[in-house]
Design a protein around this motif. Sequence first.
Motif, PDB file in Angstrom:
ATOM      1  N   LEU A 172       0.966  -1.169  -0.021  1.00  0.00           N
ATOM      2  CA  LEU A 172      -0.080   0.013  -0.045  1.00  0.00           C
ATOM      3  C   LEU A 172       0.916   1.303  -0.068  1.00  0.00           C
ATOM      4  O   LEU A 172       0.408   2.176  -0.712  1.00  0.00           O
ATOM      5  N   ARG A 173       1.991   1.265   0.755  1.00  0.00           N
ATOM      6  CA  ARG A 173       2.870   2.607   1.028  1.00  0.00           C
ATOM      7  C   ARG A 173       3.837   2.476  -0.298  1.00  0.00           C
ATOM      8  O   ARG A 173       4.706   3.361  -0.316  1.00  0.00           O
ATOM      9  N   GLY A 174       4.077   1.331  -1.047  1.00  0.00           N
ATOM     10  CA  GLY A 174       4.908   1.289  -2.129  1.00  0.00           C
ATOM     11  C   GLY A 174       4.648   2.217  -3.380  1.00  0.00           C
ATOM     12  O   GLY A 174       3.598   2.847  -3.498  1.00  0.00           O
ATOM     13  N   PRO A 175       5.457   2.137  -4.359  1.00  0.00           N
ATOM     14  CA  PRO A 175       5.294   3.202  -5.527  1.00  0.00           C
ATOM     15  C   PRO A 175       4.188   2.409  -6.588  1.00  0.00           C
ATOM     16  O   PRO A 175       3.969   3.201  -7.321  1.00  0.00           O
ATOM     17  N   ALA A 177       1.139   0.819  -5.645  1.00  0.00           N
ATOM     18  CA  ALA A 177      -0.145  -0.005  -5.060  1.00  0.00           C
ATOM     19  C   ALA A 177      -1.341  -0.514  -5.930  1.00  0.00           C
ATOM     20  O   ALA A 177      -1.673  -1.301  -5.516  1.00  0.00           O
ATOM     21  N   ALA A 178      -1.440   0.554  -6.808  1.00  0.00           N
ATOM     22  CA  ALA A 178      -2.494  -0.058  -7.771  1.00  0.00           C
ATOM     23  C   ALA A 178      -2.190  -1.512  -8.383  1.00  0.00           C
ATOM     24  O   ALA A 178      -3.101  -2.141  -8.583  1.00  0.00           O
ATOM     25  N   ALA A 179      -1.062  -1.649  -9.013  1.00  0.00           N
ATOM     26  CA  ALA A 179      -0.599  -2.895  -9.438  1.00  0.00           C
ATOM     27  C   ALA A 179      -0.742  -3.995  -8.433  1.00  0.00           C
ATOM     28  O   ALA A 179      -1.066  -5.235  -8.773  1.00  0.00           O
ATOM     29  N   ALA A 180      -0.182  -3.485  -7.257  1.00  0.00           N
ATOM     30  CA  ALA A 180      -0.534  -4.596  -6.256  1.00  0.00           C
ATOM     31  C   ALA A 180      -1.787  -5.049  -6.034  1.00  0.00           C
ATOM     32  O   ALA A 180      -2.287  -6.125  -5.692  1.00  0.00           O
ATOM     33  N   LEU A 181      -2.706  -4.045  -5.785  1.00  0.00           N
ATOM     34  CA  LEU A 181      -4.142  -4.330  -5.580  1.00  0.00           C
ATOM     35  C   LEU A 181      -4.842  -5.050  -6.769  1.00  0.00           C
ATOM     36  O   LEU A 181      -5.439  -6.128  -6.622  1.00  0.00           O
ATOM     37  N   ASP A 197      -2.679   5.929   5.580  1.00  0.00           N
ATOM     38  CA  ASP A 197      -2.996   4.729   5.055  1.00  0.00           C
ATOM     39  C   ASP A 197      -4.485   4.767   4.333  1.00  0.00           C
ATOM     40  O   ASP A 197      -4.812   4.354   3.381  1.00  0.00           O
ATOM     41  N   ILE A 198      -5.317   5.270   5.336  1.00  0.00           N
ATOM     42  CA  ILE A 198      -6.877   5.496   4.861  1.00  0.00           C
ATOM     43  C   ILE A 198      -6.989   6.401   3.595  1.00  0.00           C
ATOM     44  O   ILE A 198      -7.591   6.024   2.629  1.00  0.00           O
ATOM     45  N   ASP A 199      -6.205   7.549   3.584  1.00  0.00           N
ATOM     46  CA  ASP A 199      -6.216   8.427   2.381  1.00  0.00           C
ATOM     47  C   ASP A 199      -5.685   7.753   1.301  1.00  0.00           C
ATOM     48  O   ASP A 199      -6.188   7.892   0.094  1.00  0.00           O
ATOM     49  N   ARG A 200      -4.616   6.944   1.431  1.00  0.00           N
ATOM     50  CA  ARG A 200      -4.009   6.244   0.113  1.00  0.00           C
ATOM     51  C   ARG A 200      -4.932   5.068  -0.334  1.00  0.00           C
ATOM     52  O   ARG A 200      -5.141   4.984  -1.634  1.00  0.00           O
ATOM     53  N   LEU A 201      -5.817   4.514   0.537  1.00  0.00           N
ATOM     54  CA  LEU A 201      -6.712   3.361  -0.031  1.00  0.00           C
ATOM     55  C   LEU A 201      -7.961   4.325  -0.441  1.00  0.00           C
ATOM     56  O   LEU A 201      -8.668   3.892  -1.676  1.00  0.00           O
ATOM     57  N   GLY A 202      -8.279   5.498   0.010  1.00  0.00           N
ATOM     58  CA  GLY A 202      -9.437   6.222  -0.885  1.00  0.00           C
ATOM     59  C   GLY A 202      -9.082   6.549  -1.896  1.00  0.00           C
ATOM     60  O   GLY A 202      -9.697   6.601  -2.984  1.00  0.00           O
ATOM     61  N   TRP A 203      -7.724   6.979  -2.168  1.00  0.00           N
ATOM     62  CA  TRP A 203      -7.239   7.338  -3.557  1.00  0.00           C
ATOM     63  C   TRP A 203      -7.311   5.951  -4.404  1.00  0.00           C
ATOM     64  O   TRP A 203      -7.646   6.190  -5.752  1.00  0.00           O
ATOM     65  N   LEU A 204      -6.887   4.911  -3.940  1.00  0.00           N
ATOM     66  CA  LEU A 204      -7.136   3.740  -4.496  1.00  0.00           C
ATOM     67  C   LEU A 204      -8.292   3.624  -5.272  1.00  0.00           C
ATOM     68  O   LEU A 204      -8.724   2.885  -6.369  1.00  0.00           O
TER      69      LEU A 204
END
Length: 403
Positions: A172-175, A177-181, A197-204
């Motif tokens: 999630l914190r890596g460069p 994250a979308a590909a990992a998802l 982390d919540i904001d990163r997930l919101g962006w994803l």
Amino acid sequence: MLIGAIGDDFTGSGDLANMIAKTGTETRLYAGRLPARAGGEAAAVIALKTRTLPVADAVAQSLEALRWLREQGAERILFKYCSTFDSTPQGNIGPVAEALADELGAESVLFVPSFPDTGRTVYQGHLFVGDRLLSESALAHHPLTPMSDPDLRRWLGRQTRQPVGHLALAALRGPDAAAALARAGRFVIADAIDDQDIDRLGWLARDARLVTGGSAIGAGLARALGAKAGAARRWQGAAGPAVLLSGSCSEATLGQIAAYDGPSRVLRVDEALAADAEFIAGLADWALAQPAPALIAASQGADAVRAAQAAHGRARVAEVIETTFARLAATLRDRGVTRFVVAGGETSGAVATGLGIQAFDIGPEIAPGVPALAAGPLRLALKSGNFGGPDFFACALAVLEGK
């Protein structure tokens, strides 16, 4: 409509509406019979009461809510459940998420129960409450949804035909994250331990057809869509009589009851079995005769709850308490009560149903996860059992009055 949300209980839905509204997004909470049209808000939250329903009923009600939201033009759907993933191995989170995903044609669905502000975090796919695994917390002994396994991949896997993947914190914190998802599969448990982390997930999830989780991801999604935090919300309190009603048996609520210094009456299951009009009128008479806002509680310790369930059956105990509170709330409203403070998700749902409320405006936050709500002349606080500090009841009464 930017966000259309479906909550599986009343208090959790109010919590979600509060979190989204705090970002500056115009938000409205709907309960009971849905109107033909929404009110033009950017986010609508539908409060269902499906957490402990039979699976088929929970799925049917959730799909009905989904279709109404899509008719209102909702661009993305959020399925909201408790940040402690309250369910059972045969529970509703998996089947409802699967039905919603199939209806929407969603190829990837995030599961984000984490709510860092309340101590709920997911790491390595395991859910923590504070510094304890979920299975070592008080939630392990919940009377309706005992959470005995903190591994959410395993827990969700028991409820769905879908393979359950994992988005680890490092990914999630890596460069990328979308590909990992994308590699993680269709249903993905996401790690998250702080608000970033919540904001990163919101962006994803900003362009996803469906995302699921606790209230925090609702705020993360709203922020990703461009809402500004800190927008003022108009609020006007209500004077007049107030009553506190509690059906929650959580440790937090039991402590709040002990700390409240107003008059209280304990409502036993056996007496509530005779909840006819005369009994309800007697409870209302007692409450309105008190010099300070009265507290009527069916809240008991775990041993007493188990004894009542053994004597009458789990479903019967829940039905009796909820029916009593629903009828009592309607009677109290008819006799002039304007402020209701309610503890417990099932109890809150029963009270809202008894009062016949269709929609709520969102007021200020009383405690993390608990907004003040307005419905015509009524002001309400509908509290999940575990939320709020020791003085929650007194604080809620003051906020609902406008102080």
